[in-house]
Scaffold this active site. Sequence first.
Site, PDB file in Angstrom:
ATOM      1  N   ASP A  56       0.881  -1.154   0.026  1.00  0.00           N
ATOM      2  CA  ASP A  56       0.143   0.140  -0.050  1.00  0.00           C
ATOM      3  C   ASP A  56       0.889   1.049  -0.191  1.00  0.00           C
ATOM      4  O   ASP A  56       2.009   1.418   0.722  1.00  0.00           O
ATOM      5  CB  ASP A  56      -0.836  -0.059   1.202  1.00  0.00           C
ATOM      6  CG  ASP A  56      -1.766   1.187   1.296  1.00  0.00           C
ATOM      7  OD1 ASP A  56      -2.989   1.239   0.417  1.00  0.00           O
ATOM      8  OD2 ASP A  56      -1.406   2.346   2.018  1.00  0.00           O
ATOM      9  N   TYR A  70       2.687  10.390  -0.767  1.00  0.00           N
ATOM     10  CA  TYR A  70       3.822  10.024   0.174  1.00  0.00           C
ATOM     11  C   TYR A  70       5.156  10.437  -0.199  1.00  0.00           C
ATOM     12  O   TYR A  70       5.569  10.089  -1.412  1.00  0.00           O
ATOM     13  CB  TYR A  70       3.807   8.579   0.481  1.00  0.00           C
ATOM     14  CG  TYR A  70       2.582   7.991   1.099  1.00  0.00           C
ATOM     15  CD1 TYR A  70       1.576   8.745   1.910  1.00  0.00           C
ATOM     16  CD2 TYR A  70       2.435   6.580   1.156  1.00  0.00           C
ATOM     17  CE1 TYR A  70       0.777   8.213   2.643  1.00  0.00           C
ATOM     18  CE2 TYR A  70       1.340   6.039   1.843  1.00  0.00           C
ATOM     19  CZ  TYR A  70       0.548   6.802   2.588  1.00  0.00           C
ATOM     20  OH  TYR A  70      -0.665   6.333   3.170  1.00  0.00           O
ATOM     21  N   GLN A 101      -9.924   2.566   4.446  1.00  0.00           N
ATOM     22  CA  GLN A 101      -8.737   2.439   5.176  1.00  0.00           C
ATOM     23  C   GLN A 101      -8.649   3.499   6.415  1.00  0.00           C
ATOM     24  O   GLN A 101      -8.239   4.583   6.157  1.00  0.00           O
ATOM     25  CB  GLN A 101      -7.271   2.717   4.209  1.00  0.00           C
ATOM     26  CG  GLN A 101      -6.168   2.545   4.725  1.00  0.00           C
ATOM     27  CD  GLN A 101      -5.079   2.456   3.987  1.00  0.00           C
ATOM     28  OE1 GLN A 101      -3.965   3.356   4.484  1.00  0.00           O
ATOM     29  NE2 GLN A 101      -5.062   1.900   2.787  1.00  0.00           N
ATOM     30  N   SER A 131      -1.894   1.942  11.427  1.00  0.00           N
ATOM     31  CA  SER A 131      -1.502   2.141  12.743  1.00  0.00           C
ATOM     32  C   SER A 131      -1.825   1.290  13.752  1.00  0.00           C
ATOM     33  O   SER A 131      -2.452   1.700  14.770  1.00  0.00           O
ATOM     34  CB  SER A 131      -1.523   3.682  13.118  1.00  0.00           C
ATOM     35  OG  SER A 131      -0.993   3.946  14.412  1.00  0.00           O
ATOM     36  N   GLN A 147      12.744  -5.919  10.988  1.00  0.00           N
ATOM     37  CA  GLN A 147      11.471  -5.684  11.649  1.00  0.00           C
ATOM     38  C   GLN A 147      10.366  -6.622  11.238  1.00  0.00           C
ATOM     39  O   GLN A 147       9.454  -6.696  12.037  1.00  0.00           O
ATOM     40  CB  GLN A 147      11.296  -4.235  11.511  1.00  0.00           C
ATOM     41  CG  GLN A 147      12.153  -3.327  12.261  1.00  0.00           C
ATOM     42  CD  GLN A 147      11.930  -1.955  11.919  1.00  0.00           C
ATOM     43  OE1 GLN A 147      11.455  -1.535  10.859  1.00  0.00           O
ATOM     44  NE2 GLN A 147      12.060  -0.962  13.016  1.00  0.00           N
TER      45      GLN A 147
END
Length: 337
Positions: free
Chosen positions: A50, A55, A178, A207, A292
Site C-alpha cells: 500500500d 507520500y 482504510q 497504525s 523488523q
Amino acid sequence: MVGYRYLGNSGFKISEITLGNWVTHGSQVGDDAAIKTVHAALDAGITTFDTADTYANTAAETVLGKALEGQRRESLEIFTKVYFPTGPMGPNDTGLSRKHIMDSINGSLKRLGTDYVDLYQAHRFDYETPLEETFQAFADVVRQGKALYIGVSEWTAEQLREGHALAKQLGIQLISNQPQYSMLWRVIEGKVVPTSEELGISQIVWSPMAQGVLSGKYLPGQPVPEGSRATDEKSGATFIKRFLRDETLEAVRRLKPIADEAGLGMPQLAIAWVLQNPNIAAALVGASRPEQLADTVKASGVTLDADTLAAIDEALGDEVFSDPENTYEVSPKQRLV
C-alpha cells in the site's frame, strides 16, 4: 507464512498483513534499505503493498515500483491513493475532481511501473467535489483497466453508504475503507464497522500499533526515545501525541504480561488484536529495516481467546478512544492548497 483474506464482498484476496510505506520509502530511509525491506516482505509471504501518490510527494511510489521490478505482477496486490496535494501543489494538484483523479492515476502507474493497480483509494473525502463527479471518474478508471477495485480511506459511515450506492449504480465495486484502528483507537467500531459489514466493505487498518506506542518502547515519565516517530513531524508525531500521556503509557505497560502469557511480543499482540475483528481484511504495517518484519508476520493466523481479549480491555481501561464522533473529524473540510 502470512494468511489471506477476502477484501469486501469480492473474490479478491489480500495478505492480512500488508506493507505500507507512508513514512519510510523516499523519506525516512534510503532507497536501498527500502528495497531490501520490500524483498524481505515478499520472502515472508506478504504480497500486498500500500502506498499513495502524496507520500514523500510521489517518491514513495517510485521506490516501491523499483522494489517490485521483476516480480510476477499477477502475484502482487498493489494499492495506491489519491486526494492529498502532489507536485507543485497547484489548485488542481489535490482533491477528488475528475481532473486530479485522471492525472493522478496516470502518474501513479508510471511511477509504480505497472499497467494497473489492484485497488485505487480516495485518500480522504473531498467536500469540495460532487461525489457523483468523483465516482464517475473512478468508474472510468476501472473501465480503462487502470484499477480493478475502488476503496476509500477514513470515510464516515454516511459517506461510505453514499459512495457505495453510487458505485453500484455505475457498475463498479467499492470494497474497502482504510481507517486508523488499534487497541487504543477504536472509533470505527460504533458506526463505520456495522455499516461496512452491511454493505460488504472491509477495513484495511493503518497504525495497528498506535504509531508504535503499543510496542512498549515509550515509557511513562521518561523522554521519548531519540529518533523515534514521536520526535519526527514527518513521521507522524502529530498522530502519536494523543497516546503519550503517562496514564496511557502505564496502561500499555500492563499489556506486557498478557502478551507473555499468549506467547507473543507486544507488536505481535497489537497486530493480532486488530485481526480478530472479522471486518478487518488487513493490518497495514511499516518497516524501516528488513529484520523488523520477521516478528511482525508472526501475528498472522494468531487467535486470541476470550480471556485474553477481556484482559486487554481491562488493562487499557479508560485509555481507549472509542467515540464514533471522531470519525467525522478526519477529512479536511477544505482542500489543503
